[in-house]
Design an enzyme around this catalytic site. Structure first.
Site, PDB file in Angstrom:
ATOM      1  N   LYS A  53      19.184 -25.773 -45.299  1.00 27.42           N
ATOM      2  CA  LYS A  53      19.490 -27.484 -46.009  1.00 27.42           C
ATOM      3  C   LYS A  53      18.927 -29.011 -45.107  1.00 27.42           C
ATOM      4  O   LYS A  53      18.122 -29.221 -45.578  1.00 27.42           O
ATOM      5  CB  LYS A  53      20.840 -27.595 -46.371  1.00 27.42           C
ATOM      6  CG  LYS A  53      21.382 -26.086 -46.460  1.00 27.42           C
ATOM      7  CD  LYS A  53      23.028 -25.984 -46.703  1.00 27.42           C
ATOM      8  CE  LYS A  53      23.162 -25.085 -47.225  1.00 27.42           C
ATOM      9  NZ  LYS A  53      24.967 -24.226 -46.824  1.00 27.42           N
ATOM     10  N   GLN A  97      29.932 -26.641 -43.669  1.00 22.93           N
ATOM     11  CA  GLN A  97      29.561 -24.559 -43.762  1.00 22.93           C
ATOM     12  C   GLN A  97      30.875 -24.096 -43.673  1.00 22.93           C
ATOM     13  O   GLN A  97      31.223 -24.812 -42.284  1.00 22.93           O
ATOM     14  CB  GLN A  97      28.172 -25.130 -42.777  1.00 22.93           C
ATOM     15  CG  GLN A  97      28.010 -23.584 -43.472  1.00 22.93           C
ATOM     16  CD  GLN A  97      26.685 -23.203 -44.571  1.00 22.93           C
ATOM     17  OE1 GLN A  97      25.838 -24.192 -44.400  1.00 22.93           O
ATOM     18  NE2 GLN A  97      27.328 -22.611 -44.896  1.00 22.93           N
ATOM     19  N   ASP A 120      29.077 -29.370 -53.247  1.00 22.73           N
ATOM     20  CA  ASP A 120      29.297 -28.040 -53.146  1.00 22.73           C
ATOM     21  C   ASP A 120      29.398 -26.946 -54.408  1.00 22.73           C
ATOM     22  O   ASP A 120      29.177 -25.953 -54.954  1.00 22.73           O
ATOM     23  CB  ASP A 120      30.215 -27.401 -51.594  1.00 22.73           C
ATOM     24  CG  ASP A 120      28.866 -26.446 -50.387  1.00 22.73           C
ATOM     25  OD1 ASP A 120      27.657 -26.317 -51.073  1.00 22.73           O
ATOM     26  OD2 ASP A 120      29.533 -26.546 -49.646  1.00 22.73           O
TER      27      ASP A 120
END
Ligand code: NDP
Length: 296
Positions: A53, A97, A120
């Site tokens: 990412k 994460q 997200d």
């Protein structure tokens, strides 16, 4: 019949080019999109995801900040950090994460991240917006990636019978919601099947589109698929393979060899949905800049 392949790498590269152009336009106005990725602990798979990412972010001209916290970080320390990032006007997107170490509460983290920085798209406010068909804000990365793959491969789900296998909050439920929207690129008749569904194949055999997201290696077999169906494989599973250089190989939730003989279009694993997930995260980060600029 052998299915045509939906090339997720190539489509993700296209999307990333568009995102890079949008980033350049913001930079020309003096604003660099900033994504902060928080990693707690040293889970090797998470480290790889975070690295990927961060790398893509930088390739597209955005700034990526990594915050790595020790595995023993407490809930209140993590929530305090999120509070600081929420308040920092330089930070556009925040991603924590998952999975987190077992003593930390993922739901509390999801609730703590500002919905305006929730790249997200896990916050209940954003999930609600998705359900009611709001199109301005964030989209969940993997499901939106699936929708983009379909659109850019020329498959229109409208009027088709779609079966989603799996009902997780991250993949199955949002894809089900997206495919059923009364909107361009959607408007399918959708059925979501899961571990509580008896004789699941009776549904998949009728489907024009199957999206498989259950985390079971090569679960969807050729005899569960209608000839000519479109099959999207979200799964990423490691299976032991002593002949492979690393001792394992990565397979999807679809038995590719069998299903590719029956389907008309199929995504490979790797190189299908995976690259799209990161591409959509990048796009969401630019959306976060827009939301901040609009004061929304
Ligand atoms: P979860 O484990 O959260 O959910 C799996 C879902 O599948 C659950 O709804 C479960 O049912 C259902 N299920 C499990 N076994 C069966 C079965 N035998 N028959 C029917 N349904 C079953 O997984 P995720 O949704 O997070 O991930 C699914 C897969 O997608 C994984 O392989 C994951 O690695 C991959 N993934 C890939 C991404 C990408 O970028 N390509 C991103 C995210 C995930 P129940 O609800 O009853 O438990």
């Amino acid at each position: 019949m052998s299915a045509a392949i939906i090339d997720g790498k190539a489509i993700a590269a296209q999307v990333n080019q568009e995102t890079a152009a949008a980033v350049a336009a913001w930079k020309a106005k003096g604003i660099t999109p900033v994504l902060v990725v928080v990693l707690v602990g040293d889970d090797p798979a998470s480290q790889i995801y975070v690295r990927n990412k961060t790398r893509t972010c930088r390739e597209l001209g955005m700034e990526s900040r990594q915050i790595v916290l020790p595995a023993q970080t407490t809930q209140s320390e993590l929530l305090a950090l999120i509070g600081e990032l929420n308040a920092d006007p330089e930070v556009h997107g925040i991603l924590v994460q998952f999975p987190l170490p077992a003593h930390l509460d993922e739901q509390a983290v999801i609730h703590a991240i500002s919905p305006k920085k929730d790249v997200d798209c896990f916050h209940p406010e954003n999930v609600g917006n998705l359900l009611i068909g709001e199109t301005e804000g964030f989209s969940p990365c993997t499901p939106r990636g699936v929708m983009e793959l379909l659109a850019r491969s020329g498959f229109d789900p409208a009027g088709k019978f779609a079966v989603v296998i799996g009902r997780s909050n991250i993949v199955g439920k949002p894809i089900t919601a997206m495919l059923m929207q009364k909107a361009k690129g959607a408007n399918a008749t959708v059925c979501c099947v899961h571990s509580g569904t008896p004789d699941l194949a009776q549904y998949t055999r009728q489907a024009d589109l199957i999206v498989c997201a259950i985390g079971k290696p090569e679960f969807l077999r050729g005899d569960m698929v209608k000839p000519g169906a479109v099959v999207i494989d979200v799964g990423i599973n490691r299976v032991d393979d002593p002949a492979a250089p690393k001792g394992y190989r990565v397979v999807g939730d679809v038995d590719y060899d069998e299903v590719s003989q029956v389907a008309s279009l199929i995504t490979p694993v790797p190189g299908g949905v995976g690259p799209m997930t990161i591409a959509m995260l990048m796009r969401n980060t630019v959306t976060a800049v827009q939301l901040a600029a609009d004061g929304k």
